[in-house]
Design a protein around this motif. Structure first.
Motif, PDB file in Angstrom:
ATOM      1  N   LYS A 162       0.827  -1.216   0.000  1.00 57.92           N
ATOM      2  CA  LYS A 162       0.000   0.000   0.000  1.00 57.92           C
ATOM      3  C   LYS A 162       0.858   1.263   0.000  1.00 57.92           C
ATOM      4  N   ILE A 163       1.927   1.278   0.800  1.00 60.14           N
ATOM      5  CA  ILE A 163       2.750   2.494   0.836  1.00 60.14           C
ATOM      6  C   ILE A 163       3.530   2.676  -0.465  1.00 60.14           C
ATOM      7  N   LEU A 164       3.883   1.574  -1.133  1.00 55.36           N
ATOM      8  CA  LEU A 164       4.536   1.687  -2.438  1.00 55.36           C
ATOM      9  C   LEU A 164       3.549   2.185  -3.495  1.00 55.36           C
ATOM     10  N   GLN A 165       2.296   1.739  -3.398  1.00 54.02           N
ATOM     11  CA  GLN A 165       1.279   2.164  -4.360  1.00 54.02           C
ATOM     12  C   GLN A 165       0.926   3.645  -4.211  1.00 54.02           C
ATOM     13  N   ARG A 166       1.231   4.232  -3.047  1.00 52.26           N
ATOM     14  CA  ARG A 166       1.014   5.676  -2.876  1.00 52.26           C
ATOM     15  C   ARG A 166       2.010   6.477  -3.709  1.00 52.26           C
ATOM     16  N   ILE A 167       3.175   5.882  -3.983  1.00 52.77           N
ATOM     17  CA  ILE A 167       4.191   6.556  -4.799  1.00 52.77           C
ATOM     18  C   ILE A 167       3.792   6.483  -6.270  1.00 52.77           C
ATOM     19  N   VAL A 168       3.545   5.258  -6.737  1.00 51.20           N
ATOM     20  CA  VAL A 168       3.115   5.008  -8.110  1.00 51.20           C
ATOM     21  C   VAL A 168       2.079   3.890  -8.067  1.00 51.20           C
ATOM     22  N   PRO A 169       0.874   4.149  -8.524  1.00 54.67           N
ATOM     23  CA  PRO A 169      -0.129   3.072  -8.550  1.00 54.67           C
ATOM     24  C   PRO A 169       0.336   1.940  -9.481  1.00 54.67           C
ATOM     25  N   PHE A 170       0.248   0.711  -8.988  1.00 55.14           N
ATOM     26  CA  PHE A 170       0.583  -0.463  -9.793  1.00 55.14           C
ATOM     27  C   PHE A 170      -0.228  -1.635  -9.282  1.00 55.14           C
ATOM     28  N   LYS A 171      -0.337  -2.673 -10.116  1.00 57.26           N
ATOM     29  CA  LYS A 171      -1.068  -3.878  -9.724  1.00 57.26           C
ATOM     30  C   LYS A 171      -0.053  -4.922  -9.250  1.00 57.26           C
ATOM     31  N   PRO A 172       0.010  -5.161  -7.934  1.00 53.13           N
ATOM     32  CA  PRO A 172       0.979  -6.135  -7.430  1.00 53.13           C
ATOM     33  C   PRO A 172       0.613  -7.553  -7.850  1.00 53.13           C
ATOM     34  N   SER A 173       1.624  -8.349  -8.122  1.00 52.20           N
ATOM     35  CA  SER A 173       1.388  -9.742  -8.492  1.00 52.20           C
ATOM     36  C   SER A 173       2.579 -10.580  -8.037  1.00 52.20           C
ATOM     37  N   GLY A 174       2.317 -11.829  -7.688  1.00 54.53           N
ATOM     38  CA  GLY A 174       3.386 -12.738  -7.294  1.00 54.53           C
ATOM     39  C   GLY A 174       3.832 -12.587  -5.854  1.00 54.53           C
ATOM     40  N   PHE A 175       3.049 -11.900  -5.025  1.00 60.61           N
ATOM     41  CA  PHE A 175       3.416 -11.716  -3.620  1.00 60.61           C
ATOM     42  C   PHE A 175       2.894 -12.877  -2.782  1.00 60.61           C
ATOM     43  N   ILE A 176       3.710 -13.340  -1.856  1.00 61.26           N
ATOM     44  CA  ILE A 176       3.312 -14.404  -0.929  1.00 61.26           C
ATOM     45  C   ILE A 176       3.524 -13.922   0.492  1.00 61.26           C
ATOM     46  N   GLU A 177       2.453 -13.941   1.256  1.00 61.28           N
ATOM     47  CA  GLU A 177       2.468 -13.528   2.662  1.00 61.28           C
ATOM     48  C   GLU A 177       2.811 -14.737   3.521  1.00 61.28           C
ATOM     49  N   LEU A 178       3.977 -14.702   4.157  1.00 58.39           N
ATOM     50  CA  LEU A 178       4.410 -15.826   4.992  1.00 58.39           C
ATOM     51  C   LEU A 178       3.468 -16.069   6.168  1.00 58.39           C
ATOM     52  N   GLN A 179       2.879 -15.012   6.717  1.00 53.77           N
ATOM     53  CA  GLN A 179       1.967 -15.196   7.847  1.00 53.77           C
ATOM     54  C   GLN A 179       0.787 -16.078   7.465  1.00 53.77           C
ATOM     55  N   ASP A 180       0.286 -15.936   6.239  1.00 53.65           N
ATOM     56  CA  ASP A 180      -0.803 -16.798   5.776  1.00 53.65           C
ATOM     57  C   ASP A 180      -0.310 -18.223   5.539  1.00 53.65           C
ATOM     58  N   LEU A 181       0.861 -18.345   4.950  1.00 49.43           N
ATOM     59  CA  LEU A 181       1.414 -19.651   4.596  1.00 49.43           C
ATOM     60  C   LEU A 181       1.694 -20.520   5.825  1.00 49.43           C
ATOM     61  N   VAL A 182       2.275 -19.928   6.877  1.00 51.33           N
ATOM     62  CA  VAL A 182       2.670 -20.739   8.034  1.00 51.33           C
ATOM     63  C   VAL A 182       1.484 -21.214   8.865  1.00 51.33           C
ATOM     64  N   LYS A 183       0.333 -20.580   8.703  1.00 49.30           N
ATOM     65  CA  LYS A 183      -0.873 -21.043   9.412  1.00 49.30           C
ATOM     66  C   LYS A 183      -1.206 -22.477   9.023  1.00 49.30           C
ATOM     67  N   ASN A 184      -0.892 -22.850   7.765  1.00 50.11           N
ATOM     68  CA  ASN A 184      -1.152 -24.215   7.287  1.00 50.11           C
ATOM     69  C   ASN A 184      -0.330 -25.257   8.039  1.00 50.11           C
ATOM     70  N   TYR A 185       0.721 -24.814   8.727  1.00 45.79           N
ATOM     71  CA  TYR A 185       1.590 -25.735   9.464  1.00 45.79           C
ATOM     72  C   TYR A 185       1.397 -25.609  10.971  1.00 45.79           C
ATOM     73  N   GLY A 186       0.347 -24.896  11.369  1.00 47.79           N
ATOM     74  CA  GLY A 186       0.035 -24.772  12.790  1.00 47.79           C
ATOM     75  C   GLY A 186       0.907 -23.792  13.553  1.00 47.79           C
ATOM     76  N   ILE A 187       1.723 -23.027  12.857  1.00 42.12           N
ATOM     77  CA  ILE A 187       2.595 -22.058  13.532  1.00 42.12           C
ATOM     78  C   ILE A 187       1.750 -20.897  14.040  1.00 42.12           C
ATOM     79  N   GLU A 188       2.001 -20.507  15.273  1.00 40.04           N
ATOM     80  CA  GLU A 188       1.182 -19.484  15.929  1.00 40.04           C
ATOM     81  C   GLU A 188       1.889 -18.139  16.080  1.00 40.04           C
ATOM     82  N   ASN A 189       3.208 -18.099  15.915  1.00 37.21           N
ATOM     83  CA  ASN A 189       3.957 -16.836  15.989  1.00 37.21           C
ATOM     84  C   ASN A 189       4.148 -16.309  14.573  1.00 37.21           C
ATOM     85  N   PHE A 190       3.828 -15.045  14.361  1.00 34.38           N
ATOM     86  CA  PHE A 190       3.847 -14.522  12.994  1.00 34.38           C
ATOM     87  C   PHE A 190       4.878 -13.431  12.736  1.00 34.38           C
ATOM     88  N   SER A 191       5.627 -12.997  13.746  1.00 38.57           N
ATOM     89  CA  SER A 191       6.651 -11.987  13.487  1.00 38.57           C
ATOM     90  C   SER A 191       7.795 -12.630  12.706  1.00 38.57           C
TER      91      SER A 191
END
Length: 190
Positions: free
Chosen positions: A115-144
């Motif tokens: 979002k802060i990068l899009q404030r500089i120049v609007p663009f359509k992000p693609s190919g991003f993977i959020e690790l916090q979402d991914l690790v939930k599949n493995y039961g990990i509870e700490n997200f930092s």
């Protein structure tokens, strides 16, 4: 990866974290702060399939005070590229990488970064993977990022440079290593 997924801990205490060895990015760090340095960096990055991703912003200590993004970090296991957005803006070549579905950009809490990068120049992000979402599949509870690094990679990273001034004229060695490490560990966790 230091552990199999079925033996990963779900969480880690601060005491356990403190016992782990400290590690940081040991590859080549490139600081990109003028247009002449962009070409080779963007060419290298455009051929990658997985990049660690992060941004840094000058911290605000007053309520309601918000600063624009200062630094964009993209890293492979061997090379980290620290783009001084406060000096060069967000050039089209960098936007193409951020918008490419063929290059995975891995990070933690990336929605706000995008979002802060899009404030500089609007663009359509693609190919991003959020690790916090991914690790939930493995039961990990700490997200930092710090705790995910400890749980999955088995070492700790320093966060001591997090609240430093990312807009200063020349980044310190501590800031360079911190910025490179944050992006690098994201790709290593993935």
């Amino acid at each position: 990866m230091s552990q199999g997924f079925n033996t990963l801990k779900k969480s880690i205490s601060n005491d356990e974290l403190a016992e782990l060895p400290l590690s940081s990015f040991e590859g080549v760090i490139h600081v990109i702060e003028n247009p002449e340095e962009m070409g080779a960096a963007l060419e290298y990055l455009s051929f990658q399939t997985i990049l660690g991703f992060d941004t840094e912003t000058r911290p605000a200590f007053k309520k309601g005070q918000i600063f624009p993004v200062s630094l964009l970090q993209l890293s492979t296991s061997e090379q980290a590229f620290l783009f001084r957005i406060n000096k060069i803006g967000l050039p089209i070549g960098l936007i193409k990488i951020l918008a490419s579905p063929k290059i995975l950009k891995i990070g933690v809490a990336i929605r706000d970064d995008i979002k802060i990068l899009q404030r500089i120049v609007p663009f359509k992000p693609s190919g991003f993977i959020e690790l916090q979402d991914l690790v939930k599949n493995y039961g990990i509870e700490n997200f930092s990022l710090k705790k995910l690094t400890a749980i999955i990679l088995g070492f700790r990273i320093s966060k001591s440079a997090r609240l430093t001034n990312w807009d200063i004229h020349e980044l310190t060695e501590q800031q360079l290593v911190y910025g490179a490490t944050d992006a690098w560990v994201s790709s290593e966790i993935y």
